[in-house]
Design a protein around this motif. Sequence first.
Motif, PDB file in Angstrom:
ATOM      1  N   ILE A 159       0.877  -1.173   0.000  1.00  0.00           N
ATOM      2  CA  ILE A 159       0.000   0.000   0.000  1.00  0.00           C
ATOM      3  C   ILE A 159       0.912   1.220   0.000  1.00  0.00           C
ATOM      4  O   ILE A 159       1.688   1.423   0.946  1.00  0.00           O
ATOM      5  CB  ILE A 159      -0.935   0.025   1.231  1.00  0.00           C
ATOM      6  CG1 ILE A 159      -1.809  -1.233   1.249  1.00  0.00           C
ATOM      7  CG2 ILE A 159      -1.807   1.287   1.217  1.00  0.00           C
ATOM      8  CD1 ILE A 159      -2.684  -1.367   2.473  1.00  0.00           C
ATOM      9  N   ARG A 160       0.834   1.987  -1.079  1.00  0.00           N
ATOM     10  CA  ARG A 160       1.746   3.121  -1.204  1.00  0.00           C
ATOM     11  C   ARG A 160       1.178   4.356  -0.520  1.00  0.00           C
ATOM     12  O   ARG A 160       0.006   4.672  -0.673  1.00  0.00           O
ATOM     13  CB  ARG A 160       1.965   3.402  -2.695  1.00  0.00           C
ATOM     14  CG  ARG A 160       3.085   4.359  -2.937  1.00  0.00           C
ATOM     15  CD  ARG A 160       3.327   4.496  -4.421  1.00  0.00           C
ATOM     16  NE  ARG A 160       4.135   5.679  -4.621  1.00  0.00           N
ATOM     17  CZ  ARG A 160       4.027   6.480  -5.641  1.00  0.00           C
ATOM     18  NH1 ARG A 160       3.141   6.242  -6.580  1.00  0.00           N
ATOM     19  NH2 ARG A 160       4.803   7.524  -5.750  1.00  0.00           N
ATOM     20  N   VAL A 161       2.007   5.010   0.270  1.00  0.00           N
ATOM     21  CA  VAL A 161       1.617   6.295   0.851  1.00  0.00           C
ATOM     22  C   VAL A 161       2.722   7.296   0.507  1.00  0.00           C
ATOM     23  O   VAL A 161       3.848   6.903   0.208  1.00  0.00           O
ATOM     24  CB  VAL A 161       1.421   6.212   2.395  1.00  0.00           C
ATOM     25  CG1 VAL A 161       0.158   5.477   2.761  1.00  0.00           C
ATOM     26  CG2 VAL A 161       2.624   5.591   3.077  1.00  0.00           C
ATOM     27  N   ILE A 218       6.302  -1.468   7.730  1.00  0.00           N
ATOM     28  CA  ILE A 218       6.309  -0.079   7.243  1.00  0.00           C
ATOM     29  C   ILE A 218       7.722   0.237   6.752  1.00  0.00           C
ATOM     30  O   ILE A 218       8.700   0.074   7.494  1.00  0.00           O
ATOM     31  CB  ILE A 218       5.902   0.907   8.364  1.00  0.00           C
ATOM     32  CG1 ILE A 218       4.475   0.588   8.836  1.00  0.00           C
ATOM     33  CG2 ILE A 218       5.983   2.360   7.874  1.00  0.00           C
ATOM     34  CD1 ILE A 218       4.123   1.211  10.159  1.00  0.00           C
ATOM     35  N   GLY A 219       7.811   0.648   5.519  1.00  0.00           N
ATOM     36  CA  GLY A 219       9.105   1.021   4.940  1.00  0.00           C
ATOM     37  C   GLY A 219       9.154   2.528   4.790  1.00  0.00           C
ATOM     38  O   GLY A 219       8.255   3.116   4.183  1.00  0.00           O
ATOM     39  N   GLY A 220      10.178   3.137   5.336  1.00  0.00           N
ATOM     40  CA  GLY A 220      10.295   4.598   5.231  1.00  0.00           C
ATOM     41  C   GLY A 220      11.656   4.990   4.690  1.00  0.00           C
ATOM     42  O   GLY A 220      12.575   4.156   4.618  1.00  0.00           O
ATOM     43  N   CYS A 221      11.782   6.259   4.315  1.00  0.00           N
ATOM     44  CA  CYS A 221      13.102   6.765   3.875  1.00  0.00           C
ATOM     45  C   CYS A 221      14.049   6.742   5.073  1.00  0.00           C
ATOM     46  O   CYS A 221      13.616   6.765   6.217  1.00  0.00           O
ATOM     47  CB  CYS A 221      12.987   8.195   3.380  1.00  0.00           C
ATOM     48  SG  CYS A 221      11.884   8.363   1.986  1.00  0.00           S
ATOM     49  N   ARG A 222      15.320   6.757   4.771  1.00  0.00           N
ATOM     50  CA  ARG A 222      16.303   6.749   5.862  1.00  0.00           C
ATOM     51  C   ARG A 222      16.130   7.978   6.742  1.00  0.00           C
ATOM     52  O   ARG A 222      15.822   9.064   6.233  1.00  0.00           O
ATOM     53  CB  ARG A 222      17.723   6.720   5.288  1.00  0.00           C
ATOM     54  CG  ARG A 222      18.064   5.387   4.691  1.00  0.00           C
ATOM     55  CD  ARG A 222      19.536   5.233   4.412  1.00  0.00           C
ATOM     56  NE  ARG A 222      19.783   3.869   3.983  1.00  0.00           N
ATOM     57  CZ  ARG A 222      19.923   2.837   4.797  1.00  0.00           C
ATOM     58  NH1 ARG A 222      19.861   3.017   6.100  1.00  0.00           N
ATOM     59  NH2 ARG A 222      20.130   1.628   4.324  1.00  0.00           N
ATOM     60  N   LEU A 280      -1.454   5.137  13.616  1.00  0.00           N
ATOM     61  CA  LEU A 280      -1.645   4.001  14.538  1.00  0.00           C
ATOM     62  C   LEU A 280      -2.934   3.249  14.199  1.00  0.00           C
ATOM     63  O   LEU A 280      -2.990   2.018  14.251  1.00  0.00           O
ATOM     64  CB  LEU A 280      -1.711   4.580  15.968  1.00  0.00           C
ATOM     65  CG  LEU A 280      -1.878   3.665  17.147  1.00  0.00           C
ATOM     66  CD1 LEU A 280      -0.795   2.600  17.190  1.00  0.00           C
ATOM     67  CD2 LEU A 280      -1.855   4.472  18.443  1.00  0.00           C
ATOM     68  N   GLU A 281      -3.942   4.006  13.812  1.00  0.00           N
ATOM     69  CA  GLU A 281      -5.224   3.378  13.481  1.00  0.00           C
ATOM     70  C   GLU A 281      -5.102   2.451  12.268  1.00  0.00           C
ATOM     71  O   GLU A 281      -5.733   1.404  12.211  1.00  0.00           O
ATOM     72  CB  GLU A 281      -6.272   4.468  13.214  1.00  0.00           C
ATOM     73  CG  GLU A 281      -7.645   3.861  13.064  1.00  0.00           C
ATOM     74  CD  GLU A 281      -8.711   4.871  12.703  1.00  0.00           C
ATOM     75  OE1 GLU A 281      -8.464   6.082  12.794  1.00  0.00           O
ATOM     76  OE2 GLU A 281      -9.796   4.419  12.300  1.00  0.00           O
ATOM     77  N   PHE A 282      -4.268   2.841  11.285  1.00  0.00           N
ATOM     78  CA  PHE A 282      -4.115   2.002  10.086  1.00  0.00           C
ATOM     79  C   PHE A 282      -3.555   0.628  10.480  1.00  0.00           C
ATOM     80  O   PHE A 282      -3.972  -0.405   9.966  1.00  0.00           O
ATOM     81  CB  PHE A 282      -3.162   2.629   9.070  1.00  0.00           C
ATOM     82  CG  PHE A 282      -3.592   3.966   8.515  1.00  0.00           C
ATOM     83  CD1 PHE A 282      -4.809   4.536   8.838  1.00  0.00           C
ATOM     84  CD2 PHE A 282      -2.756   4.665   7.658  1.00  0.00           C
ATOM     85  CE1 PHE A 282      -5.196   5.767   8.332  1.00  0.00           C
ATOM     86  CE2 PHE A 282      -3.132   5.890   7.131  1.00  0.00           C
ATOM     87  CZ  PHE A 282      -4.348   6.441   7.472  1.00  0.00           C
ATOM     88  N   VAL A 283      -2.578   0.657  11.392  1.00  0.00           N
ATOM     89  CA  VAL A 283      -1.913  -0.589  11.785  1.00  0.00           C
ATOM     90  C   VAL A 283      -2.916  -1.497  12.513  1.00  0.00           C
ATOM     91  O   VAL A 283      -3.046  -2.676  12.196  1.00  0.00           O
ATOM     92  CB  VAL A 283      -0.698  -0.292  12.699  1.00  0.00           C
ATOM     93  CG1 VAL A 283      -0.051  -1.582  13.162  1.00  0.00           C
ATOM     94  CG2 VAL A 283       0.310   0.589  11.970  1.00  0.00           C
ATOM     95  N   LEU A 284      -3.648  -0.895  13.453  1.00  0.00           N
ATOM     96  CA  LEU A 284      -4.611  -1.705  14.210  1.00  0.00           C
ATOM     97  C   LEU A 284      -5.747  -2.193  13.310  1.00  0.00           C
ATOM     98  O   LEU A 284      -6.254  -3.300  13.475  1.00  0.00           O
ATOM     99  CB  LEU A 284      -5.153  -0.900  15.401  1.00  0.00           C
ATOM    100  CG  LEU A 284      -4.096  -0.576  16.472  1.00  0.00           C
ATOM    101  CD1 LEU A 284      -4.648   0.380  17.507  1.00  0.00           C
ATOM    102  CD2 LEU A 284      -3.586  -1.833  17.156  1.00  0.00           C
ATOM    103  N   ARG A 285      -6.098  -1.357  12.330  1.00  0.00           N
ATOM    104  CA  ARG A 285      -7.163  -1.777  11.397  1.00  0.00           C
ATOM    105  C   ARG A 285      -6.683  -2.958  10.557  1.00  0.00           C
ATOM    106  O   ARG A 285      -7.437  -3.888  10.280  1.00  0.00           O
ATOM    107  CB  ARG A 285      -7.559  -0.603  10.499  1.00  0.00           C
ATOM    108  CG  ARG A 285      -8.953  -0.817   9.885  1.00  0.00           C
ATOM    109  CD  ARG A 285      -9.272   0.181   8.804  1.00  0.00           C
ATOM    110  NE  ARG A 285      -9.182   1.558   9.237  1.00  0.00           N
ATOM    111  CZ  ARG A 285      -9.010   2.579   8.398  1.00  0.00           C
ATOM    112  NH1 ARG A 285      -8.893   2.375   7.100  1.00  0.00           N
ATOM    113  NH2 ARG A 285      -8.943   3.806   8.847  1.00  0.00           N
ATOM    114  N   ALA A 286      -5.414  -2.914  10.157  1.00  0.00           N
ATOM    115  CA  ALA A 286      -4.869  -4.030   9.371  1.00  0.00           C
ATOM    116  C   ALA A 286      -4.938  -5.327  10.180  1.00  0.00           C
ATOM    117  O   ALA A 286      -5.345  -6.372   9.664  1.00  0.00           O
ATOM    118  CB  ALA A 286      -3.423  -3.735   8.969  1.00  0.00           C
ATOM    119  N   PHE A 287      -4.589  -5.237  11.467  1.00  0.00           N
ATOM    120  CA  PHE A 287      -4.681  -6.437  12.307  1.00  0.00           C
ATOM    121  C   PHE A 287      -6.147  -6.859  12.477  1.00  0.00           C
ATOM    122  O   PHE A 287      -6.469  -8.036  12.412  1.00  0.00           O
ATOM    123  CB  PHE A 287      -4.014  -6.200  13.665  1.00  0.00           C
ATOM    124  CG  PHE A 287      -2.507  -6.165  13.602  1.00  0.00           C
ATOM    125  CD1 PHE A 287      -1.804  -7.180  12.972  1.00  0.00           C
ATOM    126  CD2 PHE A 287      -1.794  -5.127  14.166  1.00  0.00           C
ATOM    127  CE1 PHE A 287      -0.405  -7.160  12.910  1.00  0.00           C
ATOM    128  CE2 PHE A 287      -0.405  -5.090  14.111  1.00  0.00           C
ATOM    129  CZ  PHE A 287       0.292  -6.107  13.471  1.00  0.00           C
TER     130      PHE A 287
END
Length: 253
Positions: free
Chosen positions: A16-18, A42-46, A26-33
């Motif tokens: 899922i690209r953001v 979650i992959g972020g820039c350095r 935080l809500e997105f993570v809990l919703r995914a679970f």
Amino acid sequence: MAGVSRLQYTTEIRLIRVMCSGRVDLEFVLRAFSNGSDGVFIGGCRLNECNYITEGNYDALNMVLLCRKIMEHIGLNPERLRIEFMSSGEGILFTKVMNDFGKKVKELGPLGKGEEIDEDELKSKLEAVTKLIPYIKLVKREKLALHLDKEEEYNELFTSDEVDRLFREVISYHIDPDKCQACMICLKKCPVEAIVGGKNQIHVIDQEKCIKCGTCFEACPPRFGAVKKISGEPVPPPIPEEERTIVRKSKKK
Ligand code: SF4
Ligand code: SF4
């Protein structure tokens, strides 16, 4: 880069690209679970290489550190949530991390089963925590905005004791029906329309909608002092609708 370079990685992930890792709430993570994901990555820039001044990757990191402690609190293995920082050119690293994470989640098994939590219990725990997200973000806003320099500091940002206390001492607000004068100040100021009331009607807080911001507590005139802060005990049930009308003395015969 992983795709362009035809690098192979686990097919069990859904991307899922953001626009920025800081957008992952935080809500997105809990919703995914809640929706049945067994792991969230979650992959972020350095860190310190953000293209903008927002440095949302720090926000994402702090959110993950808090969420992992919340997961521990409700009995979920925090290793189901992982964050890594990498540049878009690091396809090999991305592939490696994806494969590692996929393997780890497989080892952990399906969400809840791996932790021996009953399906209904897990559902209700996730729902309860999700409802408290605005409150949690409000109470922890200063720590959530920190920029940690050293990796050693990550583990100390949020402690298990702190998160246990947060849930134990969660604050609710209640309007004392004997004191409410139906001035409507709190109703007008509530940011989420969680207060039910009207002219000459004792006001009531809808606990399902309330985000526990405390605005009504501050707004209720001290001479009325009708809004109560409650912690560590159940909120009294709302006064029945048919008993909410206030009969002023001057109108009594
Ligand atoms: S605590 Fe905030 S959200 Fe809850 S009823 Fe009061 S003003 Fe509304
Ligand atoms: S501000 Fe206080 S007195 Fe006025 S309606 Fe709200 S709870 Fe009642």
